[in-house]
Structure formats: structure tokens, C-alpha cells
Design a protein around this motif. Sequence first.
Motif, PDB file in Angstrom:
ATOM      1  N   ARG A 116      -6.056  -4.202  17.656  1.00  0.00           N
ATOM      2  CA  ARG A 116      -4.897  -5.068  17.858  1.00  0.00           C
ATOM      3  C   ARG A 116      -4.635  -5.931  16.625  1.00  0.00           C
ATOM      4  O   ARG A 116      -3.491  -6.120  16.218  1.00  0.00           O
ATOM      5  CB  ARG A 116      -5.107  -5.961  19.078  1.00  0.00           C
ATOM      6  N   GLU A 117      -5.709  -6.432  16.028  1.00  0.00           N
ATOM      7  CA  GLU A 117      -5.576  -7.314  14.861  1.00  0.00           C
ATOM      8  C   GLU A 117      -4.906  -6.605  13.684  1.00  0.00           C
ATOM      9  O   GLU A 117      -4.195  -7.238  12.896  1.00  0.00           O
ATOM     10  CB  GLU A 117      -6.951  -7.833  14.442  1.00  0.00           C
ATOM     11  N   ILE A 118      -5.134  -5.312  13.545  1.00  0.00           N
ATOM     12  CA  ILE A 118      -4.558  -4.595  12.403  1.00  0.00           C
ATOM     13  C   ILE A 118      -3.295  -3.820  12.780  1.00  0.00           C
ATOM     14  O   ILE A 118      -2.830  -2.974  12.019  1.00  0.00           O
ATOM     15  CB  ILE A 118      -5.589  -3.674  11.727  1.00  0.00           C
ATOM     16  N   GLY A 119      -2.741  -4.106  13.965  1.00  0.00           N
ATOM     17  CA  GLY A 119      -1.433  -3.562  14.314  1.00  0.00           C
ATOM     18  C   GLY A 119      -1.426  -2.317  15.158  1.00  0.00           C
ATOM     19  O   GLY A 119      -0.379  -1.695  15.337  1.00  0.00           O
ATOM     20  N   ILE A 120      -2.567  -1.922  15.722  1.00  0.00           N
ATOM     21  CA  ILE A 120      -2.583  -0.779  16.628  1.00  0.00           C
ATOM     22  C   ILE A 120      -2.073  -1.236  17.987  1.00  0.00           C
ATOM     23  O   ILE A 120      -2.542  -2.240  18.531  1.00  0.00           O
ATOM     24  CB  ILE A 120      -4.011  -0.197  16.759  1.00  0.00           C
ATOM     25  N   ASN A 121      -1.106  -0.509  18.536  1.00  0.00           N
ATOM     26  CA  ASN A 121      -0.570  -0.897  19.840  1.00  0.00           C
ATOM     27  C   ASN A 121      -0.234   0.311  20.720  1.00  0.00           C
ATOM     28  O   ASN A 121       0.419   0.162  21.752  1.00  0.00           O
ATOM     29  CB  ASN A 121       0.666  -1.782  19.684  1.00  0.00           C
ATOM     30  N   ALA A 122      -0.665   1.498  20.306  1.00  0.00           N
ATOM     31  CA  ALA A 122      -0.398   2.706  21.083  1.00  0.00           C
ATOM     32  C   ALA A 122      -1.485   3.726  20.795  1.00  0.00           C
ATOM     33  O   ALA A 122      -2.146   3.673  19.751  1.00  0.00           O
ATOM     34  CB  ALA A 122       0.973   3.284  20.716  1.00  0.00           C
ATOM     35  N   THR A 123      -1.680   4.651  21.739  1.00  0.00           N
ATOM     36  CA  THR A 123      -2.631   5.735  21.520  1.00  0.00           C
ATOM     37  C   THR A 123      -1.946   7.081  21.730  1.00  0.00           C
ATOM     38  O   THR A 123      -1.066   7.189  22.581  1.00  0.00           O
ATOM     39  CB  THR A 123      -3.831   5.622  22.484  1.00  0.00           C
ATOM     40  N   PRO A 124      -2.347   8.086  20.941  1.00  0.00           N
ATOM     41  CA  PRO A 124      -3.225   7.922  19.795  1.00  0.00           C
ATOM     42  C   PRO A 124      -2.468   7.336  18.610  1.00  0.00           C
ATOM     43  O   PRO A 124      -1.277   7.554  18.455  1.00  0.00           O
ATOM     44  CB  PRO A 124      -3.670   9.358  19.476  1.00  0.00           C
ATOM     45  N   SER A 125      -3.165   6.583  17.797  1.00  0.00           N
ATOM     46  CA  SER A 125      -2.646   6.133  16.504  1.00  0.00           C
ATOM     47  C   SER A 125      -3.659   6.541  15.447  1.00  0.00           C
ATOM     48  O   SER A 125      -4.869   6.525  15.707  1.00  0.00           O
ATOM     49  CB  SER A 125      -2.450   4.615  16.481  1.00  0.00           C
ATOM     50  N   PHE A 126      -3.168   6.880  14.282  1.00  0.00           N
ATOM     51  CA  PHE A 126      -4.039   7.373  13.222  1.00  0.00           C
ATOM     52  C   PHE A 126      -3.794   6.587  11.946  1.00  0.00           C
ATOM     53  O   PHE A 126      -2.642   6.309  11.587  1.00  0.00           O
ATOM     54  CB  PHE A 126      -3.773   8.858  12.941  1.00  0.00           C
ATOM     55  N   LEU A 127      -4.869   6.229  11.277  1.00  0.00           N
ATOM     56  CA  LEU A 127      -4.805   5.729   9.919  1.00  0.00           C
ATOM     57  C   LEU A 127      -5.478   6.782   9.047  1.00  0.00           C
ATOM     58  O   LEU A 127      -6.679   7.041   9.197  1.00  0.00           O
ATOM     59  CB  LEU A 127      -5.525   4.381   9.779  1.00  0.00           C
ATOM     60  N   VAL A 128      -4.709   7.406   8.204  1.00  0.00           N
ATOM     61  CA  VAL A 128      -5.223   8.450   7.311  1.00  0.00           C
ATOM     62  C   VAL A 128      -5.209   7.853   5.917  1.00  0.00           C
ATOM     63  O   VAL A 128      -4.153   7.429   5.437  1.00  0.00           O
ATOM     64  CB  VAL A 128      -4.359   9.723   7.389  1.00  0.00           C
ATOM     65  N   PHE A 129      -6.354   7.795   5.271  1.00  0.00           N
ATOM     66  CA  PHE A 129      -6.401   7.056   4.010  1.00  0.00           C
ATOM     67  C   PHE A 129      -7.408   7.636   3.034  1.00  0.00           C
ATOM     68  O   PHE A 129      -8.360   8.325   3.401  1.00  0.00           O
ATOM     69  CB  PHE A 129      -6.711   5.577   4.267  1.00  0.00           C
ATOM     70  N   ASN A 130      -7.128   7.343   1.754  1.00  0.00           N
ATOM     71  CA  ASN A 130      -8.086   7.580   0.683  1.00  0.00           C
ATOM     72  C   ASN A 130      -8.397   6.216   0.073  1.00  0.00           C
ATOM     73  O   ASN A 130      -8.231   5.197   0.728  1.00  0.00           O
ATOM     74  CB  ASN A 130      -7.546   8.586  -0.336  1.00  0.00           C
ATOM     75  N   GLY A 131      -8.795   6.156  -1.171  1.00  0.00           N
ATOM     76  CA  GLY A 131      -9.115   4.878  -1.765  1.00  0.00           C
ATOM     77  C   GLY A 131      -7.927   4.081  -2.244  1.00  0.00           C
ATOM     78  O   GLY A 131      -8.077   2.959  -2.724  1.00  0.00           O
ATOM     79  N   GLU A 132      -6.702   4.623  -2.102  1.00  0.00           N
ATOM     80  CA  GLU A 132      -5.527   3.980  -2.662  1.00  0.00           C
ATOM     81  C   GLU A 132      -4.411   3.723  -1.650  1.00  0.00           C
ATOM     82  O   GLU A 132      -3.608   2.824  -1.845  1.00  0.00           O
ATOM     83  CB  GLU A 132      -4.967   4.837  -3.806  1.00  0.00           C
ATOM     84  N   LYS A 133      -4.340   4.531  -0.606  1.00  0.00           N
ATOM     85  CA  LYS A 133      -3.161   4.489   0.254  1.00  0.00           C
ATOM     86  C   LYS A 133      -3.553   4.756   1.700  1.00  0.00           C
ATOM     87  O   LYS A 133      -4.464   5.535   1.974  1.00  0.00           O
ATOM     88  CB  LYS A 133      -2.150   5.533  -0.235  1.00  0.00           C
ATOM     89  N   ILE A 134      -2.844   4.111   2.621  1.00  0.00           N
ATOM     90  CA  ILE A 134      -3.012   4.330   4.054  1.00  0.00           C
ATOM     91  C   ILE A 134      -1.717   4.933   4.607  1.00  0.00           C
ATOM     92  O   ILE A 134      -0.632   4.435   4.324  1.00  0.00           O
ATOM     93  CB  ILE A 134      -3.286   3.022   4.809  1.00  0.00           C
ATOM     94  N   VAL A 135      -1.855   5.974   5.396  1.00  0.00           N
ATOM     95  CA  VAL A 135      -0.713   6.542   6.114  1.00  0.00           C
ATOM     96  C   VAL A 135      -0.968   6.354   7.605  1.00  0.00           C
ATOM     97  O   VAL A 135      -2.020   6.750   8.113  1.00  0.00           O
ATOM     98  CB  VAL A 135      -0.528   8.035   5.791  1.00  0.00           C
ATOM     99  N   LYS A 136      -0.040   5.727   8.284  1.00  0.00           N
ATOM    100  CA  LYS A 136      -0.167   5.510   9.725  1.00  0.00           C
ATOM    101  C   LYS A 136       0.696   6.520  10.465  1.00  0.00           C
ATOM    102  O   LYS A 136       1.890   6.654  10.179  1.00  0.00           O
ATOM    103  CB  LYS A 136       0.266   4.092  10.104  1.00  0.00           C
ATOM    104  N   ILE A 137       0.094   7.216  11.415  1.00  0.00           N
ATOM    105  CA  ILE A 137       0.794   8.187  12.250  1.00  0.00           C
ATOM    106  C   ILE A 137       0.626   7.751  13.697  1.00  0.00           C
ATOM    107  O   ILE A 137      -0.494   7.555  14.160  1.00  0.00           O
ATOM    108  CB  ILE A 137       0.235   9.614  12.055  1.00  0.00           C
TER     109      ILE A 137
END
Length: 210
Positions: free
Chosen positions: A173-194
Motif C-alpha cells: 500500500r505504501e508504494i502504491g499497490i492497490n490491485a491484484t495482480p500488480s507487477f513491478l518489473v525492474f532492473n537497476g535503472e527502471k521500474i515498469v508497473k503492470i
Amino acid sequence: MAWLYLTVPVIVGLAAGIFLAAYPNQETQTLTATRLAEGGSPILGDAGAPITILEWGDYQCTFCFKFHQSTLEALEGYIEDGRARLVFKDFPLNGPDSVLAAEASYCAHDQGRYWEYHDELYENWGGEKTGWITREALGGFASVIGLNLDEFDGCLDGQKHRKKVLALYEFGREIGINATPSFLVFNGEKIVKIVGNQPLQVFLRTLEEL
């Protein structure tokens, strides 16, 4: 890995395309890739893989079930060859039964069988808030995968991992998740939220871009 700043715009992937969005203000708090990945499931795949697929899920969630029955299988090649690793974190939106199932998965983890139990839960999925998650059923799943039932029962009945599950929910919740499923796909530079069980091509495009 480089620092990942959740207080600056990140890329969010949806079926409609890739566009910029911002996470809620975290009082300038920064998160590392390590902190995002730690504290949930054991890592599935090579711990040193350059890309992390972090799934926030609920064992009663319909679209979580669909993701595990279809899309995940198509992504296994990325995990098996070391290009990506998978981490599951619990976001029990559907109430106490979902919390209990999540606790049970970590009791299985105590015996080194987290992913087997995780998969057993989804293989026996019975809908949202239909009553299929019961104390008896969770013990039955433990028996199927060969857990020591005395240890499993003591862990689950003693609520050993209750605080962990609730803490994961609050962190999400603190980092903005509010639905399931939610995905954070990331490397060392960028986060992609699906958000949601999006078409396979959304996941494949994201992995290739990262």
C-alpha cells in the motif's frame, strides 16, 4: 544494482501501451532493488538475474489465478535461462482467508517447499470469497506436497507468519499497490508497473525493453 527512486516518475505498462506515471510521495524515501525483492517469497530463478518480476498477489484473486495458469508459463523461459527472476509478495485484498493462505505458504517455506505449496494453492483455486480456503484444506495441501504436518500445523496455528503477511500488505500500500495482480518489473535503472493479468505481449515487450 543502482538505486531505484519511487519518488520520481516510473514507467507503467498496460495493454494500451507504455506511459509515464508517478508513485505516491514517499517523503523522498528511496528503495533499492534489493529492498523491493526481499521479504517475500524465495527467489524463483537465478538470484543474480538482471531483471526482477515482482508479483503482488492474493490467492483468492481471479486474475492472479489466470496469470499463474497461462501467462506465467509463457514467461518461464526467461526465468530458466537466467534473464529474469520471480518474487511473489502477498497483497491479501480478499480478507482473512487470503491472509491465512499466505501464512500457510510461509509455513511451507520453513520446510523448503514454498513454491510447491504456492502452486498447490493456485491449482486448487476455488474463486473469490467462496470458502474454499479453510484450515482443513490448507492442511490437505500440505499433505499433498509431503510436508511434515506436525510442524506445519504448529506454524499455522501459532500464527508464526501473520505479522509478515500483514507487513507485506502494508508495504505494498505504501508504494502504491492497490490491485491484484500488480507487477513491478525492474532492473537497476527502471521500474515498469503492470496492473492486472495483461496480455502476454505486454510482459514480453517489457522484458525485452529492460
